[in-house]
Design a protein around this motif. Sequence first.
Motif, PDB file in Angstrom:
ATOM      1  N   LEU A  58       0.821  -1.206   0.000  1.00 42.75           N
ATOM      2  CA  LEU A  58       0.000   0.000   0.000  1.00 42.75           C
ATOM      3  C   LEU A  58       0.859   1.262   0.000  1.00 42.75           C
ATOM      4  N   TYR A  59       1.990   1.193   0.647  1.00 44.02           N
ATOM      5  CA  TYR A  59       2.890   2.350   0.618  1.00 44.02           C
ATOM      6  C   TYR A  59       3.391   2.600  -0.806  1.00 44.02           C
ATOM      7  N   ASN A  60       3.735   1.531  -1.524  1.00 41.67           N
ATOM      8  CA  ASN A  60       4.186   1.681  -2.907  1.00 41.67           C
ATOM      9  C   ASN A  60       3.055   2.168  -3.819  1.00 41.67           C
ATOM     10  N   LEU A  61       1.819   1.828  -3.475  1.00 37.92           N
ATOM     11  CA  LEU A  61       0.683   2.234  -4.294  1.00 37.92           C
ATOM     12  C   LEU A  61       0.274   3.674  -4.031  1.00 37.92           C
ATOM     13  N   LEU A  62       0.251   4.080  -2.765  1.00 39.92           N
ATOM     14  CA  LEU A  62      -0.280   5.392  -2.386  1.00 39.92           C
ATOM     15  C   LEU A  62       0.801   6.377  -1.962  1.00 39.92           C
ATOM     16  N   HIS A  63       2.037   5.910  -1.829  1.00 44.78           N
ATOM     17  CA  HIS A  63       3.183   6.773  -1.495  1.00 44.78           C
ATOM     18  C   HIS A  63       2.959   7.531  -0.185  1.00 44.78           C
ATOM     19  N   THR A  64       2.434   6.857   0.788  1.00 46.19           N
ATOM     20  CA  THR A  64       2.259   7.443   2.114  1.00 46.19           C
ATOM     21  C   THR A  64       2.210   6.322   3.137  1.00 46.19           C
ATOM     22  N   GLY A  94     -18.639   7.507   1.749  1.00 46.32           N
ATOM     23  CA  GLY A  94     -18.917   6.538   0.710  1.00 46.32           C
ATOM     24  C   GLY A  94     -20.307   5.943   0.737  1.00 46.32           C
ATOM     25  N   ASP A  95     -21.263   6.622   1.361  1.00 41.60           N
ATOM     26  CA  ASP A  95     -22.631   6.097   1.407  1.00 41.60           C
ATOM     27  C   ASP A  95     -23.363   6.509   0.131  1.00 41.60           C
ATOM     28  N   ARG A  96     -22.835   6.013  -0.993  1.00 38.51           N
ATOM     29  CA  ARG A  96     -23.377   6.353  -2.312  1.00 38.51           C
ATOM     30  C   ARG A  96     -22.799   5.372  -3.305  1.00 38.51           C
ATOM     31  N   GLU A  97     -23.240   5.484  -4.565  1.00 38.82           N
ATOM     32  CA  GLU A  97     -22.681   4.640  -5.619  1.00 38.82           C
ATOM     33  C   GLU A  97     -21.298   5.157  -5.997  1.00 38.82           C
ATOM     34  N   MET A  98     -20.343   4.244  -6.142  1.00 39.39           N
ATOM     35  CA  MET A  98     -18.970   4.641  -6.406  1.00 39.39           C
ATOM     36  C   MET A  98     -18.788   5.040  -7.870  1.00 39.39           C
ATOM     37  N   THR A  99     -17.859   5.957  -8.085  1.00 37.71           N
ATOM     38  CA  THR A  99     -17.529   6.406  -9.435  1.00 37.71           C
ATOM     39  C   THR A  99     -16.608   5.391 -10.100  1.00 37.71           C
ATOM     40  N   GLN A 100     -16.394   5.559 -11.408  1.00 36.49           N
ATOM     41  CA  GLN A 100     -15.504   4.672 -12.134  1.00 36.49           C
ATOM     42  C   GLN A 100     -14.068   4.780 -11.619  1.00 36.49           C
ATOM     43  N   THR A 101     -13.658   5.972 -11.246  1.00 31.96           N
ATOM     44  CA  THR A 101     -12.306   6.154 -10.689  1.00 31.96           C
ATOM     45  C   THR A 101     -12.151   5.371  -9.394  1.00 31.96           C
ATOM     46  N   GLU A 102     -13.172   5.429  -8.554  1.00 29.63           N
ATOM     47  CA  GLU A 102     -13.120   4.697  -7.291  1.00 29.63           C
ATOM     48  C   GLU A 102     -13.131   3.187  -7.527  1.00 29.63           C
ATOM     49  N   LEU A 103     -13.904   2.742  -8.513  1.00 31.29           N
ATOM     50  CA  LEU A 103     -13.937   1.311  -8.812  1.00 31.29           C
ATOM     51  C   LEU A 103     -12.573   0.822  -9.305  1.00 31.29           C
ATOM     52  N   ARG A 104     -11.921   1.638 -10.135  1.00 30.27           N
ATOM     53  CA  ARG A 104     -10.588   1.263 -10.614  1.00 30.27           C
ATOM     54  C   ARG A 104      -9.586   1.237  -9.452  1.00 30.27           C
ATOM     55  N   MET A 105      -9.735   2.180  -8.521  1.00 28.76           N
ATOM     56  CA  MET A 105      -8.851   2.202  -7.362  1.00 28.76           C
ATOM     57  C   MET A 105      -9.062   0.964  -6.486  1.00 28.76           C
ATOM     58  N   VAL A 106     -10.312   0.553  -6.343  1.00 32.00           N
ATOM     59  CA  VAL A 106     -10.612  -0.640  -5.552  1.00 32.00           C
ATOM     60  C   VAL A 106      -9.958  -1.859  -6.181  1.00 32.00           C
ATOM     61  N   ARG A 107      -9.993  -1.964  -7.514  1.00 27.90           N
ATOM     62  CA  ARG A 107      -9.386  -3.111  -8.183  1.00 27.90           C
ATOM     63  C   ARG A 107      -7.865  -3.108  -8.015  1.00 27.90           C
ATOM     64  N   ARG A 108      -7.243  -1.955  -8.085  1.00 25.87           N
ATOM     65  CA  ARG A 108      -5.798  -1.886  -7.867  1.00 25.87           C
ATOM     66  C   ARG A 108      -5.464  -2.277  -6.428  1.00 25.87           C
ATOM     67  N   PHE A 109      -6.302  -1.829  -5.509  1.00 21.08           N
ATOM     68  CA  PHE A 109      -6.128  -2.168  -4.102  1.00 21.08           C
ATOM     69  C   PHE A 109      -6.236  -3.680  -3.908  1.00 21.08           C
ATOM     70  N   LEU A 110      -7.256  -4.298  -4.515  1.00 17.94           N
ATOM     71  CA  LEU A 110      -7.478  -5.729  -4.337  1.00 17.94           C
ATOM     72  C   LEU A 110      -6.417  -6.567  -5.053  1.00 17.94           C
ATOM     73  N   LYS A 111      -5.923  -6.089  -6.179  1.00 20.18           N
ATOM     74  CA  LYS A 111      -4.852  -6.820  -6.856  1.00 20.18           C
ATOM     75  C   LYS A 111      -3.591  -6.855  -6.001  1.00 20.18           C
ATOM     76  N   SER A 112      -3.300  -5.746  -5.318  1.00 16.94           N
ATOM     77  CA  SER A 112      -2.165  -5.741  -4.388  1.00 16.94           C
ATOM     78  C   SER A 112      -2.405  -6.714  -3.243  1.00 16.94           C
ATOM     79  N   ALA A 113      -3.655  -6.741  -2.752  1.00 16.21           N
ATOM     80  CA  ALA A 113      -3.997  -7.671  -1.673  1.00 16.21           C
ATOM     81  C   ALA A 113      -3.833  -9.118  -2.134  1.00 16.21           C
TER      82      ALA A 113
END
Length: 326
Positions: free
Chosen positions: A67-73, A139-158
């Motif tokens: 996650l540090y390599n992905l988000l740089h923090t 996040g109590d709403r429908e996620m945007t395409q950017t957020e969905l792509r971020m979730v997939r990158r997050f899960l691929k790292s996981a």
Amino acid sequence: MKKSVPQDVLNLLVNNSRKTNDKVSNGDSYANVQSYDLTNPDYKIHDLLPTLELIYRRFAQNFRHSLYNLLHTGIESKFERVDSLKYGDYINENRATEVQHLFRVQSLKCSGFFALDTKLVSAMVELFFGGPGDSSDDGDREMTQTELRMVRRFLKSAIDNLQQSWETILPFRVRLPEYDSNPVSTIFTSDAELILVSRFRLKLANKEGHLHIVLPYRALEPVREKLHTFKFTEQDPEWRQNLRNSILMAPVEMSATLCNVQLSLEQVLKLQVGDIIQADMPKLVSVKIAGIPCLQASVCRDDDMLALKVSRKVNSKIALQNKEDV
């Protein structure tokens, strides 16, 4: 002619019968009795929990670096526990504020899912694009395409870290399918099905939320023997060192045969007290440890004591193999 039973014997039988009836009727004696079904899968899960906890502690550590390599923090990733519960009990928890995503474990031929707190998604997007990650959007709403792509990158790292954490025990090949808004319904058909929930606590900037990795218990049943016999020494250096120190303190028997003399049975029977048996002392003798030749030594004296001076070591593996061949 029938013999009559003495009255004292009749009284004794009656009294014993009354005592027995009193014990049976007294429910307090059985108030603490509970049924225990050894065939229940929940009973066998406890054998797997130490190994699963070790796997997911390693996952949490490696995932923090990913996650540090992905988000740089700086990211906090903490393993909490592994729970075994029924699927119906799990869905009764508050599932409204999380995104669930199906994954397929090809090596175990089963499916599981990730459950991620949605308030972490907006923080990840901000951090990825250089923001502070302190958005008030939960996040109590429908996620945007950017957020969905971020979730997939997050899960691929996981998934990469998940496969790496499992590979020391067994292959754990995971595939992430396309996004599904309700993946859980395709996995579990009964609320009574037993599941294993691995719980993690993540902290991104000032946002803190959960990550769950959910697997059906039936997926681990075919490999429970591998999980149960997993050697912790391969994963815990401190435990391995303690075990090594304990083994090194174990007493062993050391022996050496100084000479061999062949005598006939007739010669043995003629031996008298004071007779001298002539023998040739070898230059080197074989020193055995626990019955295995390990050293070559020469015979010498140390003051008034007979001693052995070690000349060289013997390959104990070859010696043991030769002994087995014989």
